[in-house]
Design an enzyme around this catalytic site. Structure first.
Site, PDB file in Angstrom:
ATOM      1  N   ARG A  62       0.855  -1.181   0.000  1.00 38.22           N
ATOM      2  CA  ARG A  62       0.000   0.000   0.000  1.00 38.22           C
ATOM      3  C   ARG A  62       0.891   1.230   0.000  1.00 38.22           C
ATOM      4  O   ARG A  62       1.742   1.382   0.886  1.00 38.22           O
ATOM      5  CB  ARG A  62      -0.909  -0.012   1.228  1.00 38.22           C
ATOM      6  CG  ARG A  62      -1.957  -1.126   1.132  1.00 38.22           C
ATOM      7  CD  ARG A  62      -3.084  -0.914   2.089  1.00 38.22           C
ATOM      8  NE  ARG A  62      -2.592  -0.938   3.466  1.00 38.22           N
ATOM      9  CZ  ARG A  62      -3.351  -0.728   4.541  1.00 38.22           C
ATOM     10  NH1 ARG A  62      -4.633  -0.480   4.388  1.00 38.22           N
ATOM     11  NH2 ARG A  62      -2.830  -0.783   5.739  1.00 38.22           N
ATOM     12  N   ASP A  66       1.507   5.485  -0.111  1.00 41.84           N
ATOM     13  CA  ASP A  66       0.894   6.728   0.349  1.00 41.84           C
ATOM     14  C   ASP A  66       0.513   7.636  -0.821  1.00 41.84           C
ATOM     15  O   ASP A  66       0.962   7.435  -1.948  1.00 41.84           O
ATOM     16  CB  ASP A  66       1.889   7.500   1.235  1.00 41.84           C
ATOM     17  CG  ASP A  66       1.949   6.941   2.643  1.00 41.84           C
ATOM     18  OD1 ASP A  66       0.968   6.324   3.080  1.00 41.84           O
ATOM     19  OD2 ASP A  66       2.995   7.132   3.298  1.00 41.84           O
ATOM     20  N   TYR A 126      11.843  -0.821  -3.866  1.00 46.05           N
ATOM     21  CA  TYR A 126      11.443   0.571  -4.061  1.00 46.05           C
ATOM     22  C   TYR A 126      12.636   1.349  -4.617  1.00 46.05           C
ATOM     23  O   TYR A 126      13.792   1.034  -4.285  1.00 46.05           O
ATOM     24  CB  TYR A 126      11.058   1.220  -2.728  1.00 46.05           C
ATOM     25  CG  TYR A 126       9.692   0.847  -2.207  1.00 46.05           C
ATOM     26  CD1 TYR A 126       8.580   1.628  -2.504  1.00 46.05           C
ATOM     27  CD2 TYR A 126       9.515  -0.277  -1.393  1.00 46.05           C
ATOM     28  CE1 TYR A 126       7.320   1.305  -2.010  1.00 46.05           C
ATOM     29  CE2 TYR A 126       8.250  -0.609  -0.905  1.00 46.05           C
ATOM     30  CZ  TYR A 126       7.169   0.195  -1.213  1.00 46.05           C
ATOM     31  OH  TYR A 126       5.925  -0.121  -0.731  1.00 46.05           O
ATOM     32  N   ARG A 179      10.892   6.294   2.791  1.00 45.07           N
ATOM     33  CA  ARG A 179      11.042   7.752   2.731  1.00 45.07           C
ATOM     34  C   ARG A 179      11.820   8.281   3.934  1.00 45.07           C
ATOM     35  O   ARG A 179      12.563   9.264   3.810  1.00 45.07           O
ATOM     36  CB  ARG A 179       9.669   8.414   2.647  1.00 45.07           C
ATOM     37  CG  ARG A 179       9.017   8.204   1.267  1.00 45.07           C
ATOM     38  CD  ARG A 179       7.534   8.426   1.288  1.00 45.07           C
ATOM     39  NE  ARG A 179       7.192   9.762   1.734  1.00 45.07           N
ATOM     40  CZ  ARG A 179       5.977  10.160   2.067  1.00 45.07           C
ATOM     41  NH1 ARG A 179       4.965   9.306   2.012  1.00 45.07           N
ATOM     42  NH2 ARG A 179       5.763  11.390   2.455  1.00 45.07           N
TER      43      ARG A 179
END
Lengths: 271, 271
Positions: free
Chosen positions: A52, A54, A116, A210
């Site tokens: 999931r 953001d 990622y 992040r």
């Protein structure tokens, strides 16, 4: 009734969406996909995704699984199903391929590892063509990639990543995760320089990548030494880490499933 | 009064602009730059660019020249001039560097060669992160890059490119141009496959690169043979060539000036 499990390879531009997960009344990736499936199959079709993301986070390799009844696929090809979904969803999301997977497959729980990539640029030059997917850290100094790579080494392996997780999400949860590898390298895209932080791990906490990037930038900019990261990890406190890097630089790149290599090989699907 | 000539290295996202050249009441790149210069110097400062681009065409290496009075630079650095311009212009345009050039320099007439790159993608997969700068030629077939490269060979060298010029622009004008080289190659950007057509030449006619690309796609898709391009050139008629490829795939990449190599070396300008 017999059922069949499918997996969809999905890309999206995070910009227009309020994140992946559906929320009543808001434009979300899951909301768009499930709305299309509801129109096509005239029933609710629950979906599960690999990761999931953001609001603002992009994906080129998101995987979404669902269960269908056999008869629901009897009068259409997987290719035509993808086409129907794409005709019914927002232009910012695209189903690249649909495949049949072993019965009961879960895009989330069967994932072996996820990748990622975070793109950022440093210096005086505002990125132009790459700005939709690049964090511009405005500064007159360059980032020290060597120092960032050294710092990243402290994050590799199995650790309690509580310091890298949105504080409220971490309450009462197991925050131990395994990061297989982190690479930091230069990459020019459309003539614009940038730095990519490529993170591979089994699973990630909320905002973990992040926060890792925000922490690495503290090191790359010279405000912290690489070994400070060791300290950040040990503190198990979100306040110890660097800031959360903005969402638009992050791309959910790939997810790999145990025993299912090349699940979407040749993703340029033909009929 | 003494004057000094300057050159600016400019990038822009073509999407919001009605082209490079100023037009009364419309948002244009030149209009934004000259408006900023007027505010800074309290007078009209005419500018000349290396290549006027159409609405939607991007640039990462546009060069714009202007003449200033010596005293106009006496109380500011070139870096602070760039910063002031950037503070006063639309976010879609960015001045990367300002340098002093030989007196009387013209970004247009002193250019030695110019480079454009055109990005396109073929197949069923809609580009997502790269869509702002990629032409999606939707199709179930792949493009034949070998055939496109062969076809491009016919365009290299000095030819009358009247067939590749907007018909009205060609009336009564010399349409002979020299194309130094054309390369056609695969390039993955942000995980999305694409084909780049890289064209280097001394100068270009209106829509020439986009018509060359539209013509090469006729060959790559198998609708025409590579040697058909010879025919297109000889006809000197716009109707003989393929369609004009859309503006958003085109990027004004670089311009080189005779005797001024590395004009903007280290474009990440420091004070």
């Amino acid at each position: 009734m017999q059922t069949v499990s499918i997996a969809m390879l999905v890309s999206y531009d995070g910009e227009p969406f309020c994140g992946y997960a559906k929320q009543e009344g808001l434009l979300t990736v899951q909301g768009e996909l499930e709305n299309a499936l509801r129109i096509i199959f005239r029933r609710d079709v629950p979906t599960v995704c690999a990761g999931r993301t953001d609001a603002g986070v992009h994906a080129i390799g998101q995987v979404v699984s669902a269960e269908l009844f056999d008869r629901e696929l009897s009068d259409r090809t997987l290719r035509s199903l993808a086409r129907s979904i794409n005709a019914l969803t927002h232009d910012g999301v695209f189903v690249k391929k649909v495949v049949v997977v072993p019965r009961g497959f879960s895009a989330r729980f069967d994932a072996d590892w996820r990748e990622y990539r975070y793109r950022l640029t440093y210096g005086n030059n505002r990125p132009m063509l790459t700005s939709p997917f690049t964090w511009w850290v405005k500064s007159s100094r360059n980032l020290d990639i060597e120092a960032m790579s050294l710092a990243a080494k402290y994050m590799e392996g199995e650790h309690d990543f509580k310091s890298f997780c949105v504080a409220l999400s971490a309450v009462g949860k197991n925050t131990v995760r395994r990061v297989n590898s982190i690479d930091v390298y230069n990459e020019s895209v459309m003539g614009e320089n940038g730095i990519v932080v490529r993170v591979v791990g089994t699973a990630f906490l909320h905002s973990m990548v992040r926060t890792m990037v925000g922490t690495l930038v503290e090191v790359g900019s010279g405000r912290r030494d690489p070994n400070w990261v060791q300290n950040v990890i040990e503190k198990c406190d979100r306040r110890a880490a660097g800031p959360t890097a903005p969402a638009n630089g992050l791309v959910f790149w790939h997810v790999e499933y145990k025993g299912l290599p090349n699940l979407f090989a040749d993703s340029n699907q033909e009929d």
